[in-house]
Design a protein around this motif. Structure first.
Motif, mmCIF file in Angstrom:
data_model
loop_
_atom_site.group_PDB
_atom_site.id
_atom_site.type_symbol
_atom_site.label_atom_id
_atom_site.label_comp_id
_atom_site.label_asym_id
_atom_site.label_seq_id
_atom_site.Cartn_x
_atom_site.Cartn_y
_atom_site.Cartn_z
ATOM 1 N N GLU A 45 83.638 9.540 5.700
ATOM 2 C CA GLU A 45 83.653 8.249 6.375
ATOM 3 C C GLU A 45 82.972 8.307 7.735
ATOM 4 O O GLU A 45 82.360 7.339 8.170
ATOM 5 C CB GLU A 45 85.099 7.764 6.551
ATOM 6 N N LYS A 46 83.098 9.467 8.406
ATOM 7 C CA LYS A 46 82.511 9.642 9.732
ATOM 8 C C LYS A 46 81.869 11.021 9.811
ATOM 9 O O LYS A 46 82.298 11.958 9.149
ATOM 10 C CB LYS A 46 83.589 9.512 10.821
ATOM 11 N N LEU A 47 80.851 11.125 10.661
ATOM 12 C CA LEU A 47 80.184 12.401 10.893
ATOM 13 C C LEU A 47 80.219 12.701 12.388
ATOM 14 O O LEU A 47 79.929 11.820 13.196
ATOM 15 C CB LEU A 47 78.735 12.355 10.412
ATOM 16 N N PRO A 48 80.547 13.935 12.782
ATOM 17 C CA PRO A 48 80.528 14.282 14.205
ATOM 18 C C PRO A 48 79.123 14.171 14.783
ATOM 19 O O PRO A 48 78.135 14.469 14.104
ATOM 20 C CB PRO A 48 81.008 15.745 14.215
ATOM 21 N N GLN A 49 79.030 13.784 16.020
ATOM 22 C CA GLN A 49 77.734 13.540 16.645
ATOM 23 C C GLN A 49 76.861 14.785 16.684
ATOM 24 O O GLN A 49 75.640 14.715 16.547
ATOM 25 C CB GLN A 49 77.941 13.012 18.069
ATOM 26 N N SER A 50 77.465 15.974 16.830
ATOM 27 C CA SER A 50 76.695 17.211 16.948
ATOM 28 C C SER A 50 76.643 18.008 15.640
ATOM 29 O O SER A 50 76.301 19.184 15.652
ATOM 30 C CB SER A 50 77.302 18.089 18.051
ATOM 31 N N LEU A 51 76.945 17.363 14.522
ATOM 32 C CA LEU A 51 77.076 18.073 13.246
ATOM 33 C C LEU A 51 75.842 18.884 12.879
ATOM 34 O O LEU A 51 75.947 20.009 12.380
ATOM 35 C CB LEU A 51 77.384 17.068 12.128
ATOM 36 N N PHE A 52 74.665 18.339 13.103
ATOM 37 C CA PHE A 52 73.430 18.998 12.668
ATOM 38 C C PHE A 52 72.692 19.702 13.812
ATOM 39 O O PHE A 52 71.542 20.105 13.641
ATOM 40 C CB PHE A 52 72.504 17.978 11.999
ATOM 41 N N GLN A 53 73.361 19.850 14.920
ATOM 42 C CA GLN A 53 72.735 20.489 16.080
ATOM 43 C C GLN A 53 72.360 21.933 15.744
ATOM 44 O O GLN A 53 73.161 22.701 15.236
ATOM 45 C CB GLN A 53 73.697 20.464 17.265
ATOM 46 N N GLY A 54 71.119 22.294 16.006
ATOM 47 C CA GLY A 54 70.659 23.651 15.733
ATOM 48 C C GLY A 54 70.015 23.833 14.376
ATOM 49 O O GLY A 54 69.447 24.891 14.097
ATOM 50 N N LEU A 55 70.073 22.816 13.518
ATOM 51 C CA LEU A 55 69.473 22.934 12.173
ATOM 52 C C LEU A 55 68.005 22.511 12.236
ATOM 53 O O LEU A 55 67.588 21.526 11.625
ATOM 54 C CB LEU A 55 70.251 22.096 11.161
ATOM 55 N N ALA A 56 67.223 23.291 12.948
ATOM 56 C CA ALA A 56 65.830 22.931 13.224
ATOM 57 C C ALA A 56 64.933 23.049 12.004
ATOM 58 O O ALA A 56 63.804 22.549 12.017
ATOM 59 C CB ALA A 56 65.281 23.807 14.347
ATOM 60 N N GLN A 57 65.405 23.713 10.940
ATOM 61 C CA GLN A 57 64.574 23.898 9.757
ATOM 62 C C GLN A 57 64.977 22.984 8.591
ATOM 63 O O GLN A 57 64.398 23.068 7.511
ATOM 64 C CB GLN A 57 64.640 25.356 9.301
ATOM 65 N N LEU A 58 65.940 22.108 8.829
ATOM 66 C CA LEU A 58 66.432 21.260 7.746
ATOM 67 C C LEU A 58 65.353 20.290 7.286
ATOM 68 O O LEU A 58 64.862 19.481 8.066
ATOM 69 C CB LEU A 58 67.673 20.495 8.208
ATOM 70 N N SER A 59 64.997 20.368 6.006
ATOM 71 C CA SER A 59 63.944 19.498 5.481
ATOM 72 C C SER A 59 64.478 18.471 4.485
ATOM 73 O O SER A 59 63.863 17.433 4.291
ATOM 74 C CB SER A 59 62.840 20.321 4.830
ATOM 75 N N VAL A 60 65.619 18.761 3.854
ATOM 76 C CA VAL A 60 66.214 17.818 2.904
ATOM 77 C C VAL A 60 67.703 17.700 3.203
ATOM 78 O O VAL A 60 68.415 18.706 3.287
ATOM 79 C CB VAL A 60 66.011 18.285 1.442
ATOM 80 N N LEU A 61 68.177 16.463 3.379
ATOM 81 C CA LEU A 61 69.575 16.189 3.694
ATOM 82 C C LEU A 61 70.065 15.044 2.824
ATOM 83 O O LEU A 61 69.556 13.930 2.908
ATOM 84 C CB LEU A 61 69.713 15.833 5.181
ATOM 85 N N GLY A 62 71.048 15.323 1.980
ATOM 86 C CA GLY A 62 71.599 14.309 1.090
ATOM 87 C C GLY A 62 72.977 13.857 1.540
ATOM 88 O O GLY A 62 73.922 14.649 1.558
#
Length: 332
Positions: free
Chosen positions: A232-249
């Motif tokens: 329902e909610k995602l933390p604001q810093s959840l993806f911090q540091g994932l500089a190589q993320l190319s696909v997010l579902g």
């Protein structure tokens, strides 16, 4: 005469040591040291007649119910074992003791429920597939400390949790598939040992939330799949540091908003690499961040026109990206 005798001697040596033997109902490809037993009425593991030099063994669509260390000792040079869609219910402890070169083990679509300690120890496994079984508990005792595994597939089971003790044994893991289970949470620090992880699939579980720091050490993540959960909610810093993320579902969850700045952390997304479809987006003032991000990054969103407002009623069914500032009551 001498030539004929030499040929006869070689023939006897070749056949006499069983090099060209082959189990009934199976096919043996001696040049490639491969044996295939496919869609045959086997009820027991075909140890008898297996060439000792076999390096790849495939047994699929049979009625075999168990496999033991004794069975595998017939093929000490084995490197790949594929046991897809049999009736396996039992694996013996120390299963791999007789196959010290085995690097690939595929047990997809059997009837495994409980696995004994040390079952996958004693061999330098790189790939372990336990997909589509009936396993309800993953146990750290399955594997040795500092396992060589780079690929672990536990999808399609009945797991409600994955113990941190198991993940601590997987420092080389690059792919982890936990999709189609019953996971309700991922403990905050449980993924920290997986510093080489590139692909994580958590599709179709029961995740209602994610800790803000859960991905903090998985900085090599390139593919992250979280669809069909209960987020329902995602933390604001959840993806911090994932500089190589190319696909997010993130499709098919319960997201109505996302926090400001969340998607700025994933600047390496592929074209159409982000899926936010099938969420109940609330198109009020809080959707401004998503709306502005889509205006600038539409090419990175999969089916951007299918990211649809669920509420308010006046905007229901409208693509978020199509809204105007006045409709969102935003100041220019």
């Amino acid at each position: 005469m001498k030539t004929w005798c030499s040929l006869a001697f070689l023939w006897l040596a070749y056949f006499g040591h069983g090099t060209l033997s082959c189990p009934a109902l199976c096919k043996c490809y001696h040049r490639s040291a491969e044996v295939v037993c496919n869609e045959v009425p086997l009820t027991e593991f075909p140890s008898e007649g297996l060439p000792e030099n076999t390096t790849l063994l495939t047994i699929q669509f049979t009625n075999i119910t168990s496999i033991s260390e004794h069975h595998l000792s017939a093929t000490p040079l084995l490197q790949g074992l594929h046991l897809y869609s049999n009736k396996l219910r039992n694996l013996s402890s120390n299963l791999l003791r007789g196959v010290p070169r085995l690097n690939t083990l595929d047990l997809t679509e059997n009837q495994l429920v409980h696995l004994p300690p040390d079952v996958f120890s004693h061999a330098p496994l790189l790939s372990l597939v336990l997909k589509n079984n009936m396993i309800s508990k993953a146990d750290a005792e399955w594997l040795p400390d500092n396992s060589n595994l780079t690929w672990l597939d536990l999808s399609g089971n009945r797991l409600t949790e994955v113990p941190s003790a198991l993940l601590r044994k997987l420092p080389h893991l690059e792919n982890l598939d936990l999709s189609y289970n019953r996971l309700e949470k991922i403990p905050a620090n449980s993924l920290d040992p997986l510093t080489k992880l590139e692909r994580l699939n958590l599709k179709e579980n029961k995740l209602g939330s994610l800790d803000a720091s859960v991905f903090r050490n998985t900085r090599n993540l390139t593919y992250l799949f979280l669809p069909q959960n209960r987020l329902e909610k995602l933390p604001q810093s959840l993806f911090q540091g994932l500089a190589q993320l190319s696909v997010l579902g993130l499709e098919d969850n319960l997201l109505s908003h996302i926090p400001s700045g969340l998607l700025d952390q994933v600047s390496s997304l592929d074209e159409a690499g982000l899926d936010l479809t099938t969420n109940p987006w609330l198109c009020d003032g809080k959707v401004e961040y998503l709306w502005r991000w889509l205006q600038k990054n539409k090419k990175h969103a999969f089916l951007a026109e299918s990211i649809i407002c669920a509420k308010p009623q006046s905007l229901a069914g409208r693509p978020v990206v199509s809204l105007t500032e006045s409709e969102l009551n935003l100041q220019s």
